[in-house]
Design a protein around this motif. Structure first.
Motif, mmCIF file in Angstrom:
data_model
loop_
_atom_site.group_PDB
_atom_site.id
_atom_site.type_symbol
_atom_site.label_atom_id
_atom_site.label_comp_id
_atom_site.label_asym_id
_atom_site.label_seq_id
_atom_site.Cartn_x
_atom_site.Cartn_y
_atom_site.Cartn_z
ATOM 1 N N ILE A 1 -34.523 -10.329 -40.409
ATOM 2 C CA ILE A 1 -34.260 -11.098 -39.143
ATOM 3 C C ILE A 1 -35.486 -11.330 -38.076
ATOM 4 C CG2 ILE A 1 -32.938 -10.980 -36.871
ATOM 5 C CD1 ILE A 1 -30.912 -9.147 -38.148
ATOM 6 N N PRO A 2 -35.863 -12.742 -38.107
ATOM 7 C CA PRO A 2 -36.881 -13.054 -37.210
ATOM 8 C C PRO A 2 -36.381 -12.841 -35.543
ATOM 9 C CG PRO A 2 -35.870 -14.958 -38.037
ATOM 10 C CD PRO A 2 -35.464 -13.690 -38.711
ATOM 11 N N VAL A 3 -37.129 -12.379 -34.841
ATOM 12 C CA VAL A 3 -36.744 -12.321 -33.504
ATOM 13 C C VAL A 3 -37.971 -12.994 -32.346
ATOM 14 C CG1 VAL A 3 -35.516 -10.110 -33.841
ATOM 15 C CG2 VAL A 3 -37.942 -10.016 -33.182
ATOM 16 N N HIS A 4 -37.470 -13.646 -31.452
ATOM 17 C CA HIS A 4 -38.210 -14.259 -30.416
ATOM 18 C C HIS A 4 -39.348 -13.260 -29.974
ATOM 19 C CE1 HIS A 4 -39.260 -16.221 -26.618
ATOM 20 N NE2 HIS A 4 -39.075 -17.543 -27.437
ATOM 21 N N GLU A 5 -40.682 -13.759 -29.573
ATOM 22 C CA GLU A 5 -41.628 -13.105 -28.896
ATOM 23 C C GLU A 5 -41.139 -12.235 -27.755
ATOM 24 O OE1 GLU A 5 -43.882 -16.562 -26.437
ATOM 25 O OE2 GLU A 5 -44.671 -16.055 -27.997
ATOM 26 N N SER A 6 -40.079 -12.597 -26.846
ATOM 27 C CA SER A 6 -39.707 -12.201 -25.736
ATOM 28 C C SER A 6 -38.923 -10.770 -26.301
ATOM 29 C CB SER A 6 -38.865 -12.631 -24.768
ATOM 30 O OG SER A 6 -37.575 -13.246 -25.763
ATOM 31 N N THR A 7 -38.206 -10.900 -27.335
ATOM 32 C CA THR A 7 -37.578 -9.748 -27.913
ATOM 33 C C THR A 7 -38.697 -8.840 -28.611
ATOM 34 O OG1 THR A 7 -35.674 -11.113 -28.376
ATOM 35 C CG2 THR A 7 -35.909 -8.926 -29.633
ATOM 36 N N VAL A 8 -39.618 -9.170 -29.137
ATOM 37 C CA VAL A 8 -40.899 -8.359 -29.587
ATOM 38 C C VAL A 8 -41.286 -7.473 -28.449
ATOM 39 C CG1 VAL A 8 -43.018 -8.411 -30.663
ATOM 40 C CG2 VAL A 8 -41.136 -9.670 -31.718
ATOM 41 N N HIS A 9 -41.543 -8.276 -27.201
ATOM 42 C CA HIS A 9 -42.310 -7.511 -26.219
ATOM 43 C C HIS A 9 -41.162 -6.392 -25.663
ATOM 44 C CE1 HIS A 9 -44.347 -6.890 -22.393
ATOM 45 N NE2 HIS A 9 -43.258 -7.082 -21.805
ATOM 46 N N VAL A 10 -39.817 -6.648 -25.543
ATOM 47 C CA VAL A 10 -39.225 -5.505 -25.205
ATOM 48 C C VAL A 10 -39.091 -4.409 -26.122
ATOM 49 C CG1 VAL A 10 -36.679 -5.012 -24.541
ATOM 50 C CG2 VAL A 10 -37.593 -7.127 -23.767
ATOM 51 N N LEU A 11 -38.938 -4.777 -27.471
ATOM 52 C CA LEU A 11 -38.944 -3.609 -28.372
ATOM 53 C C LEU A 11 -40.506 -3.095 -28.426
ATOM 54 C CD1 LEU A 11 -37.604 -5.640 -31.535
ATOM 55 C CD2 LEU A 11 -36.233 -3.858 -30.217
ATOM 56 N N GLY A 12 -41.428 -3.373 -28.068
ATOM 57 C CA GLY A 12 -42.787 -2.807 -27.950
ATOM 58 C C GLY A 12 -42.900 -2.003 -26.829
#
Length: 220
Positions: free
Chosen positions: A176-187
């Motif tokens: 599942i590819p996720v948006h960069e904003s989601t990547v930021h929150v996960l990070g």
């Protein structure tokens, strides 16, 4: 003769060795064997199984039937070793499940749900961020709850922005590819998690404030 808790653990191990996951069944049997201990009952009876299955009272009868079905299978297993155990007969509880109409949350309701996470008990501070991130991920990816609770650290590629879902409902894996904003929150979540539990041996990406993986039922 083993007590029921030990027998239930052995039963789950045996069935899982045959390829069954039994997530709900494991939870049901732990709850049922604790109930049997409180009743001081060494043998399964239809009356006790029914009394346990019909909890809570304010739920759908199909849920009672699901609970009883798990006990029925375990009772069959136990009866092969001791005939004093009773197997609850089929059909004594209604089992027709009527699927509820899915409720689609509006953007405003999703935001309100995320804001409500701030009111969760603080503890060491992780639990509220776990729920905040999990609910947000459910909203933006459409993942199933079980897929999120089973997500491992190795399955979250923050560099590529890819989540790998393994052993899905049909025993397949998908990315599942996720948006960069989601990547930021996960990070941000991963950084906080590792600060609170720097030496954690649990491989789950999401953790409770006890350092364990969240359960499917807790998220629901």
């Amino acid at each position: 003769m083993k007590n029921l808790k030990m027998a239930a653990d052995d039963y789950i191990k045996l069935r899982r060795a045959l390829g069954f996951k039994l997530t709900d069944t494991h939870y049901f049997l732990k709850n049922f064997t604790s109930f049997m201990e409180r009743e001081h009952a060494p043998y399964i009876t239809t009356e006790l199984a029914l009394r346990w299955a019909k909890q809570p009272q304010n739920t759908l009868p199909a849920w009672w039937s699901k609970r009883l079905s798990a006990i029925r299978s375990f009772a069959r297993h136990m009866k092969t070793m001791d005939p004093r155990h009773e197997v609850p007969p089929n059909g004594i509880l209604p089992n027709k499940y009527q699927r509820r109409t899915p409720y689609i949350y509006s953007n405003e309701e999703v935001l309100a749900l995320l804001q409500a996470c701030e009111w969760l008990p603080r503890g060491n501070g992780l639990l509220r961020y776990t729920y905040y991130t999990v609910f947000g991920l459910l909203a933006v990816t459409g993942m199933r709850i079980g897929e999120i609770t089973a997500l491992q650290r190795k399955d979250v590629d923050l560099t590529q922005g890819i989540l790998t879902i393994r052993d899905t409902k049909f025993q397949k894996s998908r990315a599942i590819p996720v948006h960069e904003s989601t990547v930021h929150v996960l990070g941000v979540y991963a950084h906080l998690r590792d600060q609170i539990f720097p030496d954690c041996k649990v491989s789950n990406f999401f953790l409770t404030d006890f350092g364990t993986g969240p359960s499917h039922l807790a998220i629901r």
